[in-house]
Design a protein around this motif. Structure first.
Motif, PDB file in Angstrom:
ATOM      1  N   TRP A   1     -33.459  -8.071  48.174  1.00 37.08           N
ATOM      2  CA  TRP A   1     -33.344  -8.421  46.763  1.00 37.08           C
ATOM      3  C   TRP A   1     -32.632  -9.759  46.643  1.00 37.08           C
ATOM      4  CZ3 TRP A   1     -28.636  -9.058  44.179  1.00 37.08           C
ATOM      5  CH2 TRP A   1     -28.736  -9.283  42.800  1.00 37.08           C
TER       6      TRP A   1
ATOM      7  N   GLU B   1     -32.722 -11.802  43.179  1.00 40.03           N
ATOM      8  CA  GLU B   1     -32.166 -11.890  41.829  1.00 40.03           C
ATOM      9  C   GLU B   1     -32.951 -10.997  40.888  1.00 40.03           C
ATOM     10  OE1 GLU B   1     -34.069 -15.603  39.585  1.00 40.03           O
ATOM     11  OE2 GLU B   1     -33.014 -16.223  41.409  1.00 40.03           O
ATOM     12  N   SER B   2     -32.335 -10.677  39.734  1.00 44.39           N
ATOM     13  CA  SER B   2     -32.958  -9.795  38.745  1.00 44.39           C
ATOM     14  C   SER B   2     -32.603 -10.258  37.344  1.00 44.39           C
ATOM     15  CB  SER B   2     -32.494  -8.346  38.927  1.00 44.39           C
ATOM     16  OG  SER B   2     -32.890  -7.824  40.172  1.00 44.39           O
TER      17      SER B   2
ATOM     18  N   PRO C   1     -29.093  -5.432  40.011  1.00 48.41           N
ATOM     19  CA  PRO C   1     -29.760  -5.541  41.323  1.00 48.41           C
ATOM     20  C   PRO C   1     -30.788  -4.431  41.529  1.00 48.41           C
ATOM     21  CG  PRO C   1     -27.415  -5.886  41.560  1.00 48.41           C
ATOM     22  CD  PRO C   1     -27.632  -5.432  40.139  1.00 48.41           C
ATOM     23  N   LEU C   2     -31.833  -4.767  42.243  1.00 47.88           N
ATOM     24  CA  LEU C   2     -32.877  -3.802  42.571  1.00 47.88           C
ATOM     25  C   LEU C   2     -32.378  -2.860  43.663  1.00 47.88           C
ATOM     26  CD1 LEU C   2     -35.919  -2.958  42.297  1.00 47.88           C
ATOM     27  CD2 LEU C   2     -36.360  -4.535  44.177  1.00 47.88           C
TER      28      LEU C   2
ATOM     29  N   VAL D   1     -36.658   0.163  39.679  1.00 47.52           N
ATOM     30  CA  VAL D   1     -36.919  -1.141  39.069  1.00 47.52           C
ATOM     31  C   VAL D   1     -36.076  -1.411  37.830  1.00 47.52           C
ATOM     32  CG1 VAL D   1     -39.254  -1.272  39.981  1.00 47.52           C
ATOM     33  CG2 VAL D   1     -38.858  -0.163  37.779  1.00 47.52           C
TER      34      VAL D   1
ATOM     35  N   ASP E   1     -37.218  -7.655  35.578  1.00 52.48           N
ATOM     36  CA  ASP E   1     -37.901  -8.534  36.525  1.00 52.48           C
ATOM     37  C   ASP E   1     -37.014  -8.756  37.743  1.00 52.48           C
ATOM     38  OD1 ASP E   1     -40.363  -9.379  34.965  1.00 52.48           O
ATOM     39  OD2 ASP E   1     -38.787  -9.952  33.567  1.00 52.48           O
ATOM     40  N   HIS E   2     -37.641  -8.788  38.923  1.00 48.13           N
ATOM     41  CA  HIS E   2     -36.899  -8.949  40.171  1.00 48.13           C
ATOM     42  C   HIS E   2     -37.601  -9.967  41.068  1.00 48.13           C
ATOM     43  CE1 HIS E   2     -34.732  -5.228  39.135  1.00 48.13           C
ATOM     44  NE2 HIS E   2     -35.920  -4.742  38.822  1.00 48.13           N
TER      45      HIS E   2
END
Length: 246
Positions: free
Chosen positions: A35, A37-38, A42-43, A61, A83-84
């Motif tokens: 991972w 960025e999100s 965090p994912l 998610v 969004d990730h």
């Protein structure tokens, strides 16, 4: 050599990002996934299996389940998205041949009905949808992959999207999820013998996205020397066959 250098540089970038953001990283036989960025939190990832070239990774998610009830909110709707961005490195000697993104959509829709003899009814509506979108970024190119999507779900529905594209070395994986709901009430005008009475009926829509899994098919890539040995062996077999025929 250049590919190895890019991999080492990208690995250093991942390490720096991990120390700054406490990124979750998955290590498999043929590749690593981290991972980066999100848009929200965090994912969260979990390695489910890594067997016979098939890797399965569970992903939280972060797209929240939504519900809209006209008795509480009136007519309208709501939605949210997450969004990730993830960094992947396919290890030397391996190649990703295909990836599948799957999930389970749980949805419900309800429109209240009421019988009447003399009435006029304006119909109500309900709607829900869940979307998984993803894309690959590598070498300055952006490849948008097929979307996994479901709408008007009343029950449980499995969705998935598969991409067949060979991947080696480092690449970026962009992953997004979205849930939306909307509802509007039915309105009845009922004649009671003296006057028209108006009644607003309930409408409810809900949706939730769960069990998101990334399945990756990985195969070993023979070294150039292996191909050379194979060709030499085939040549020897052909030469032997010609001698026997002579």
């Amino acid at each position: 050599m250049k590919q190895l250098a890019r991999g080492l540089l990208l690995g250093a970038l991942i390490w720096g990002t991990s120390t700054a953001h406490a990124a979750t990283t998955i290590e498999t036989t043929g590749f690593s996934l981290a991972w980066t960025e999100s848009s929200a939190h965090p994912l969260d990832m979990q390695l489910l299996s890594d067997t016979d070239g098939l890797v399965r990774i569970a992903m939280s998610v972060g797209a929240l389940g939504e519900r809209w009830d006209t008795n509480t909110h009136g007519d309208g709707g709501i939605g949210n998205a997450a969004d990730h961005l993830l960094t992947a490195i396919v290890l030397q000697g391996y190649r990703i041949t295909s990836m599948t993104l799957s999930a389970v959509v749980n949805g419900s829709m309800y429109l209240e009905t009421r019988g009447c003899n003399m009435c006029e009814t304006t119909p109500g509506t309900t709607a829900n949808s869940s979307t998984l979108n993803w894309s690959i970024l590598r070498g300055g190119e952006h490849a948008v992959l097929p979307t996994a999507y479901a709408s008007q779900v009343d029950g449980t529905l499995a969705i998935s999207s598969t991409a067949h594209m060979p991947l080696e070395g480092p690449f970026l994986l962009a992953l997004g999820a979205e849930n939306t709901v909307a509802a509007s009430s039915s309105v009845q005008l009922v004649w009671d013998g003296w006057d028209w009475q108006q009644y607003t009926l309930q409408a409810t829509a809900a949706v939730d996205l769960s069990d998101v899994v990334l399945s990756v098919q990985v195969t070993p890539v023979p070294e150039p020397s292996t191909y050379a040995m194979l060709l030499a062996g085939l040549g020897m077999v052909a030469w032997t066959a010609r001698r026997r025929a002579a």
